[in-house]
Design a protein around this motif. Structure first.
Motif: not given
Length: 119
Positions: A72-79
């Motif tokens: 549950n480590i929040e990241v808004k956008k992952i590429i």
């Protein structure tokens, strides 16, 4: 805005970091997924953007993304970047696990990459 660039190629990390800095990001770097995960756990950096290579030693980008989701480590956008076509099938299941994951082939122009980052 904080971004994390994870790639085992130092030159690519540097280029991506400089690009993100020009877009107003504060950038952290890691040479593999294990280092990136440790950095995120220790510093509790809220991330707007994660750009990670898929193929890396120690922990690849796919495993990194799975760990971020499971912890549950929040990241808004992952590429997720990859230069190898055979990774596309492996990455497909990750695309379903997070609403904002994009897969991009490394053969991309700066302008195309910026479109993905800013959308």
């Amino acid at each position: 805005m904080t971004a994390l660039v994870v790639d085992d190629c130092e030159d690519l990390r540097t280029c991506l970091s400089l690009l993100l800095i020009t877009e107003g990001y504060s950038v952290k770097n890691a040479s593999n997924g294990l280092i990136a995960l440790q950095l995120l756990k220790e510093r509790k950096i809220p991330l707007k953007l994660l750009i990670t290579d898929y193929d890396m030693p120690e922990m690849n980008g796919g495993k990194l993304v799975e760990e971020l989701i499971s912890q549950n480590i929040e990241v808004k956008k992952i590429i997720i970047l990859s230069g190898m076509n055979q990774n596309e099938a492996k990455i497909e299941h990750l695309l379903k696990k997070h609403p904002n994951i994009k897969f991009i082939n490394k053969l991309i122009t700066t302008q195309e990459l910026l479109k993905h980052i800013n959308n």
